[in-house]
Structure formats: C-alpha cells, structure tokens
Write an enzyme that holds these catalytic residues in place. Structure first.
Site, short mmCIF file in Angstrom:
data_model
loop_
_atom_site.label_atom_id
_atom_site.label_comp_id
_atom_site.label_asym_id
_atom_site.label_seq_id
_atom_site.Cartn_x
_atom_site.Cartn_y
_atom_site.Cartn_z
CE1 TYR A 103 -3.66 2.65 1.09
CE2 TYR A 103 -1.96 3.70 2.22
CZ TYR A 103 -3.36 3.45 1.62
OH TYR A 103 -3.94 4.71 1.85
CD GLU A 156 -6.20 4.75 -0.99
OE1 GLU A 156 -6.15 4.78 0.57
OE2 GLU A 156 -7.00 4.53 -1.57
#
Length: 385
Positions: A101, A190
């Site tokens: 991530y 993101e």
C-alpha cells in the site's frame, strides 16, 4: 508505464474493442464509479460485483459491460441510492507476488504532505491500521523542499519488497507519484495495491486521486474532466452558487451563515430530538440570489419536513437579510413554503428585521433564540405525526 495495460469504454461495443486490442486471455473489468467496495457491490439490475477477473475473450468483456454500463452500482460507500456506472475499464490481469500500500496525503497534523506506506496492501488501509498499527509507515515531506535524497528509497525499503530490483523500482515510482501530487495540486494519491509482480516488477494496479478544488484555476484540464454524474445532484447545484452543502439523512433542513454556526445549529436540532437533513452554509454574505438557490435546493429534497433558518447579522443589516428571505420565499414558493419555516435572526437591526417578517404575507415562525427556534421546528414536525 508501471500500470496494467488497458483502456476505458463507454459502451459494450467499446469494451469489446478494448479487449480485442489487448489480445489477452486473462483480463479484468472494473466499473468506473467513484466509490470504494466495488468488488463486493451489486447493480440495480441484480448483476453482482463491480469488478470481475479472469475474462478470457472480448465477448466476455462485451457481455459483462452490457450488464454494468448504464446501471447504478450499490456499494458500502454509495448508500442505497448507488452511483451510475457510465464507463468500465478493461485491463490485462497482473500476477502478483505480494501486494503493498502507498499513498500521499495532505495532512494538517504535519502541515503538509505525508507519505503513507505498508508492506500489506490489497485491503483498505483502515483494516490494516486496525489489525496491526505497526504495519503503517508515515513519512512527512517538507512541501517547500520536497523529497530529500534517499527519502523515497527509505520508504520503499520499509515496505519490504523481496528483491533489490523491486525496491529500486518502487522508489522511482514513489518519486514520480510525489512529483504528480505536487504538479497536479492533489490532496491525495493512493495506490492500492502497489504490487510486486511474479516478474519482479512494480505495478500500480489501482489508484484513487483527489484534487484541490481551490487550485481549479491552474488545473483547468484536470477539473474539466469532473464527472458530476458521480456526485449528489444537490451538491452539484449548491456548488454553482458557492454554497457549502452536505446532504444528510434527517428531515430538518438548516440554512445558516458560517460553518461554526451551522455545526451548532445541527447539534441543537439533535439535542431537541430532531435530525438535520443537511449542512448548508451561506458563507459571510447573505444575498437574495444565494438564499433563493438555497431554498430551491431544500425544496427539491423530498425528505425535508421543516426548515430552520439561523442567521447572525454581524455587520450585515438583519433587515436586509430578512427582506432577502422574504423575496426568496416568494420566488421559490410564490408565498409561504409547503413546510414549516422557522427563522432566527440575531445581530445588527434585528428588531427591524423581525418587524418586516411579522408584517409580510409569508408565514414565518420566529424564534427568540437558537434554542427556541430548534424547539419550534421540531414541535411543528411532530404535530404531523
């Protein structure tokens, strides 16, 4: 280049064409809806899932797109109303060795950009943080000087890639993402999953990007791509008149000047047993065109059973505000509104304002103070039950 190959389609025929061009027997189709939880969502026509993997032929892409495009997708984040799916993305499937991530956010706590990374990806960052807070890496960046030499590499190392090649590639991607973040006036970039593939390469499989609306004047090309079909209709209308508006689930509409006063108004409504239907802040100036636009928005919301107007005059003459409310009510409703309209005014020349409203043809319920006004609007709604 470190992203899956593919394209976006606005029809089933276009989806088939994209799949044919890919010439792959392992593809993914994704609903292009601005909401999370697409994979576990369902369409209003009963079709399950906004993300499907393992498509082998262009015909499969056509068949899937046919059931997705033009229908609303309902996910955990959209609420029961869902969001319309106007486009789908068809991409080549990527075989992953591990999922990480990575994100860059504007963070008030740090007073600038913060890089957030984790060796665990593929699920929401909230779930990762809840299960294992130590798995989240936070790295603030000085917005004036940018990334320090080696800062991207440090983040990549902490994300625990299995080879030096992947770590170096991840660091280059992080540098490129930070450059995009600054160059495009982003509030968030993101990438999840930030994938390490079986070929020891990095692939940014899925991403969400948020842009600063205050920078629209210098990012016209980006903001021109805004898809208002993915937003609440009332939010879009409010933005046209510079109204700060958030739609809520209650039945008492609030029309207030000032964000702090709006928050207090919503709290007082709840304290007296009511539920606010919205947050609507007119801002510093209370002018008739704005009030007209606000009343039209509130009037078009079927769940609104009562309206509470709470205005603090300050420097603005309350009588001017009162006349604006009277004129707006006449324009929107042609007289008295269909639902109870409670008004509380405070500030400069409030006495003259109250006199104006009492003598007008519009049916107003006047509140002596905010507490009194909130009690009155809740009581009026309860009379109907």
């Amino acid at each position: 280049e470190d992203a899956p190959k593919g394209g976006v389609a606005g029809s089933a025929d276009e989806a088939k064409a994209v799949a044919e061009k890919l010439n792959s027997d392992n593809m993914v189709i994704k609903a292009q809806v601005l909401a999370g939880g697409r994979g576990l969502g369902h369409f209003e026509n009963g079709f399950k899932g906004g993300v499907h993997v393992g498509l082998k032929t262009p015909q499969e892409a056509y068949d899937m797109a046919k059931q997705m495009i033009g229908f609303k997708l309902i996910t955990k984040q959209t609420g029961a109303a869902g969001r319309i799916c106007n486009k789908v993305a068809i991409v080549e499937s990527v075989e992953g060795k591990s999922e990480k991530y990575f994100a860059i956010l504007m963070d008030r706590t740090f007073g600038g950009p913060v890089m957030i990374g984790s060796s665990r990806g593929g699920v929401t960052i909230e779930d990762i943080a809840e299960e294992d807070p130590s798995a989240i890496i936070k790295e603030p960046v000085d917005i004036k000087t940018g990334l320090k030499p080696g800062q991207a590499m440090d983040m990549a190392k902490k994300m625990k890639f299995s080879t030096d090649k992947c770590t170096e590639s991840a660091a280059k991607n992080i540098e490129a993402l930070y450059e995009t973040f600054i160059k495009c006036d982003c509030t968030m970039v993101e990438v999840n999953p930030f994938m390490e593939t079986t070929k020891d390469e990095i692939c940014c499989v899925d991403a969400k990007v948020g842009f600063d609306e205050n920078a629209e004047f210098r990012q016209k090309e980006i903001h021109d791509q805004r898809d208002t079909s993915q937003e609440d209709v009332l939010d879009v209308e409010a933005a046209k008149f510079d109204l700060n508006f958030i739609n809520l689930d209650g039945n008492i509409a609030c029309l207030v000047n000032g964000a702090g006063l709006a928050m207090a108004t919503m709290d007082i409504i709840k304290l007296h047993g009511g539920e606010p239907a919205n947050f609507l802040d007119l801002g510093g100036g209370v002018k008739t065109p704005q009030v007209v636009a606000a009343f039209k928005i509130l009037n078009s919301d079927p769940k609104v059973e009562g309206i509470l107007v709470n205005i603090f005059g300050g420097i603005v003459n309350c009588a001017t505000v009162a006349q604006g409310i009277i004129d707006a009510a006449k324009e929107v409703w042609g007289g008295s509104p269909k639902v109870p309209l409670v008004v509380r005014l405070q500030g400069n020349n409030v006495e003259g304002a109250m006199e104006l409203m009492k003598n007008s043809d519009i049916k107003f319920i006047l509140g002596d103070d905010l507490d009194d006004a909130a009690k009155k609007v809740v009581a009026e709604i309860n009379k109907k039950k």
